[in-house]
Write a protein that holds these residues in place. Structure first.
Motif, PDB file in Angstrom:
ATOM      1  N   ALA A   1     -11.904  -2.861  28.563  1.00 26.08           N
ATOM      2  CA  ALA A   1     -10.209  -3.183  28.906  1.00 26.08           C
ATOM      3  C   ALA A   1      -9.428  -3.133  28.454  1.00 26.08           C
ATOM      4  CB  ALA A   1     -10.037  -5.269  28.722  1.00 26.08           C
ATOM      5  N   ASN A   2      -9.221  -2.599  26.731  1.00 25.14           N
ATOM      6  CA  ASN A   2      -8.009  -1.658  25.903  1.00 25.14           C
ATOM      7  C   ASN A   2      -8.116  -0.503  26.855  1.00 25.14           C
ATOM      8  OD1 ASN A   2      -7.682  -3.880  24.382  1.00 25.14           O
ATOM      9  ND2 ASN A   2      -9.347  -2.640  23.103  1.00 25.14           N
ATOM     10  N   ARG A   3      -9.015   0.069  27.636  1.00 25.27           N
ATOM     11  CA  ARG A   3      -8.579   1.318  28.302  1.00 25.27           C
ATOM     12  C   ARG A   3      -8.326   1.644  29.901  1.00 25.27           C
ATOM     13  NH1 ARG A   3     -11.849   3.650  31.918  1.00 25.27           N
ATOM     14  NH2 ARG A   3     -13.329   1.754  32.072  1.00 25.27           N
ATOM     15  N   ARG A   4      -8.611   0.208  29.846  1.00 26.54           N
ATOM     16  CA  ARG A   4      -7.541  -0.387  31.274  1.00 26.54           C
ATOM     17  C   ARG A   4      -6.758  -0.213  31.376  1.00 26.54           C
ATOM     18  NH1 ARG A   4     -12.630  -2.225  32.857  1.00 26.54           N
ATOM     19  NH2 ARG A   4     -11.723  -4.103  32.326  1.00 26.54           N
ATOM     20  N   LEU A   5      -5.587  -0.983  30.017  1.00 30.06           N
ATOM     21  CA  LEU A   5      -4.912  -1.407  29.827  1.00 30.06           C
ATOM     22  C   LEU A   5      -4.184   0.107  29.258  1.00 30.06           C
ATOM     23  CD1 LEU A   5      -2.862  -3.550  28.347  1.00 30.06           C
ATOM     24  CD2 LEU A   5      -3.798  -3.984  26.281  1.00 30.06           C
ATOM     25  N   ALA A   6      -4.506   0.183  28.158  1.00 31.09           N
ATOM     26  CA  ALA A   6      -3.473   2.645  28.243  1.00 31.09           C
ATOM     27  C   ALA A   6      -3.184   2.274  29.706  1.00 31.09           C
ATOM     28  CB  ALA A   6      -4.631   3.047  27.061  1.00 31.09           C
ATOM     29  N   GLU A   7      -4.258   2.878  30.632  1.00 33.39           N
ATOM     30  CA  GLU A   7      -3.507   3.635  32.189  1.00 33.39           C
ATOM     31  C   GLU A   7      -2.878   2.695  32.162  1.00 33.39           C
ATOM     32  OE1 GLU A   7      -6.103   5.045  36.262  1.00 33.39           O
ATOM     33  OE2 GLU A   7      -7.319   3.590  33.963  1.00 33.39           O
ATOM     34  N   CYS A   8      -3.235   1.266  32.263  1.00 33.71           N
ATOM     35  CA  CYS A   8      -1.761   0.446  33.552  1.00 33.71           C
ATOM     36  C   CYS A   8      -0.386   0.585  32.460  1.00 33.71           C
ATOM     37  CB  CYS A   8      -2.644  -0.955  33.393  1.00 33.71           C
ATOM     38  SG  CYS A   8      -3.606  -1.275  34.072  1.00 33.71           S
ATOM     39  N   GLU A   9      -0.245   0.960  31.278  1.00 34.98           N
ATOM     40  CA  GLU A   9       0.592   1.305  30.337  1.00 34.98           C
ATOM     41  C   GLU A   9       1.659   2.818  30.714  1.00 34.98           C
ATOM     42  OE1 GLU A   9      -0.171   0.701  26.505  1.00 34.98           O
ATOM     43  OE2 GLU A   9      -0.311  -1.173  26.008  1.00 34.98           O
ATOM     44  N   ARG A  10       0.338   3.677  31.123  1.00 32.05           N
ATOM     45  CA  ARG A  10       0.684   5.106  30.886  1.00 32.05           C
ATOM     46  C   ARG A  10       1.066   4.784  32.605  1.00 32.05           C
ATOM     47  NH1 ARG A  10      -3.856   6.693  28.861  1.00 32.05           N
ATOM     48  NH2 ARG A  10      -5.168   6.588  30.832  1.00 32.05           N
ATOM     49  N   ASN A  11       0.943   4.253  33.561  1.00 29.65           N
ATOM     50  CA  ASN A  11       1.474   3.722  35.054  1.00 29.65           C
ATOM     51  C   ASN A  11       2.777   3.726  35.005  1.00 29.65           C
ATOM     52  OD1 ASN A  11      -0.848   5.766  36.332  1.00 29.65           O
ATOM     53  ND2 ASN A  11      -2.364   3.396  36.283  1.00 29.65           N
TER      54      ASN A  11
END
Length: 542
Positions: free
Chosen positions: A98-108
């Motif tokens: 979830a943290n990894r996806r959250l970081a990716e969403c933040e980058r997006n």
């Protein structure tokens, strides 16, 4: 995102509001995707609480085990703890994902934010450019309106100027008609003055004759001579050539320009023009004319005529680069001479069996009639406008007139002229006197010059105030008795000068031509003059 950022800009551009709504929609989508992460965090918090409670229970169970009781419950709790650790491990992994996806969403989100800022900047630039273009469009519309106003004003001015031009054109035509009338009145006045002078001269001669008769009344020989002279008609041998005074006939000869007219005998003549035909006419002293025949064969305008009286063969040069010979008796085309590379402006008989021709190709050719071929070519280096072939006298074999203001004399044996006479203008025409001693040249400076061929000196120059040479191929003429010279003018008049005194004897205007006179031919009898103009008419002056 603050509420101020979500508000639409005051520019009123709908694209900005749509863009903000799109950002809010993307944030809602992100919250929906991350909703399960919040559940994981809640479960994780519950698990921590449960683990804390379990640790407390273990401590109490240890104390209880130490006290020797509750072993089954302890095993059960251990199993539960093992199960909780497994779930915790699983939840930890899910948390990491979830943290990894959250970081990716933040980058997006950051990328979308940067793109939004860039698009916002572009939008501001586009809004500024649109505003500038709107200003430019408004300015262009104003300019177009001003141009329409100016066009209307110019059209009004143009209409006014057109009306003034038409009025001036009518005035010009009226003035031209008035000038023509004044010219005719001037010609009539001049002719009356000439007639009065002639009448005074005749009266003076008559008085002298009367006095002579009175003084020699006893001289029988003188009386017999006077009686013989009384039987001689006036205007014949006693007075020599007769100056024409009126137009006895005026008729359409050729369709278009009449380039040349030529007497064949005392009653017949030929006319040639731009209609590619040569017409033979008969005319009497009363002005009654009749067309005898028409000679065809030329492909373009016929420019110059010459006639062999012994063989009754007519020579004509043409703009189709050729010269042709016709038999006048049977109207048959005898010979076609081709070899020039441009329009043939003139052709004349050189000897009984030779022809000399000049052309716009700056070349003079000598032709053998029997063999129908060119025997020699001469290259004067200038356009040949007229040519004269000499048969009776020695010296020059032929004489040529040129565009470069020169008259060239040739002996026929050399390729270069042996004498060149420089004139003051383009030499349009040459005419040789009956005795072959004098040459009349017409030039574009509105003068005629009489040249003595024996010493190549200019004897006389003829001019008049209103005389204007009618063209580059305007033809002049010498009367058979060499008493007069004549030339046609651009104003449609024929001017006649005394060849010896250079006095202007007559202006032939009334009842004659209405356009430029191109060619002349004096009757061999000395009485009668033919003239052809630019609009197909021939006049017979008597």
């Amino acid at each position: 995102m603050s509420s101020d950022e979500c508000q639409p800009t005051t520019s009123g551009v709908s694209g900005s509001v749509d863009y903000r709504m799109e950002i809010l929609r993307l944030l809602e989508v992100r919250d929906q995707k991350h909703a399960f992460i919040e559940g994981i965090f809640r479960n994780y918090s519950k698990m921590i609480d449960t683990l804390s409670k379990t640790r407390i229970s273990r401590v109490s169970n240890r104390s209880f085990d130490e006290s020797g009781g509750g072993s089954d419950e302890i095993r059960k709790l251990r199993d539960e703890i093992s199960e909780v650790y497994k779930k915790k491990s699983k939840n930890d992994q899910e948390l990491i994902d979830a943290n990894r996806r959250l970081a990716e969403c933040e980058r997006n989100l950051n990328a979308i934010t940067e793109e939004r800022d860039k698009l916002k900047s572009d939008l501001d630039k586009m809004c500024a450019r649109i505003a500038q273009q709107e200003l430019l469009v408004k300015q262009t519309l104003d300019d177009n309106q001003n141009m329409r106003d100016e066009m209307i004003a110019l059209k009004t001015t143009c209409d006014a100027l057109t009306r003034r031009k038409m009025e001036w054109e009518e005035e010009r035509i009226a003035l031209l008609n008035k000038i023509r009338e004044l010219n005719e009145k001037y010609a009539e006045f001049f002719n009356r003055e000439v007639d009065d002078q002639e009448e005074r001269r005749r009266m003076k001669i008559q008085e002298e004759i009367t006095k002579a008769i009175q003084d020699t009344s006893r001289d029988e020989r003188t009386n017999s001579l006077l009686q013989q002279q009384e039987n001689i008609p006036i205007g014949d041998v006693l007075l020599g050539d007769v100056v024409p005074s009126q137009a006895l006939a005026k008729f359409d000869s050729n369709d278009g320009e009449v380039n040349d007219v030529l007497w064949l005998s005392g009653e017949t003549f030929a006319s040639a023009g731009s209609d590619r035909r040569i017409r033979i006419w008969r005319i009497d002293s009363q002005g009654r004319y009749q067309k005898l025949c028409s000679l065809s064969g030329a492909n373009q305008a016929v420019t110059r005529l010459d006639y062999d009286k012994d063989k009754h063969v007519l020579l004509g040069s043409s703009n189709d680069n050729m010269c042709r010979l016709w038999n006048v008796d049977n109207q048959r085309l005898l010979t076609t001479l081709s070899g020039h590379t441009d329009k043939v402006s003139c052709a004349r008989y050189h000897q009984s069996h030779n022809i000399v021709s000049g052309s716009y190709d700056r070349c003079i050719k000598l032709w053998d009639i029997h063999n129908q071929r060119c025997t020699k070519s001469y290259f004067p280096g200038s356009i040949v406008l007229d040519i004269i072939g000499r048969q009776s006298l020695g010296g020059a074999a032929f004489i040529s007139a040129h565009f470069d203001k020169k008259i060239r004399f040739w002996d026929g044996r050399n390729s270069e002229p042996f004498k060149i006479v420089e004139m003051s203008g383009k030499v349009t025409s040459l005419a040789l006197s009956e005795d072959g001693l004098q040459l009349l040249a017409s030039t574009r400076d509105d003068t005629l010059s009489l040249i003595d061929i024996r010493n190549y000196h200019i004897l006389h120059i003829y001019s008049a105030e209103q005389y204007r040479t009618s063209g580059d191929l305007a033809r002049c003429v010498i009367s058979p008795g060499q008493d007069y010279v004549a030339a046609g003018s651009a104003d449609g008049h024929v001017y006649v000068w005394n060849s010896q005194t250079t006095r202007l004897e007559k202006i032939l205007a009334r009842g004659g031509h209405e356009s430029a006179v191109l060619c002349l031919s004096w009757c061999p009898t000395g009485v009668g003059l033919l003239s052809g103009d630019k609009i197909r008419r021939v006049c017979y002056w008597h």
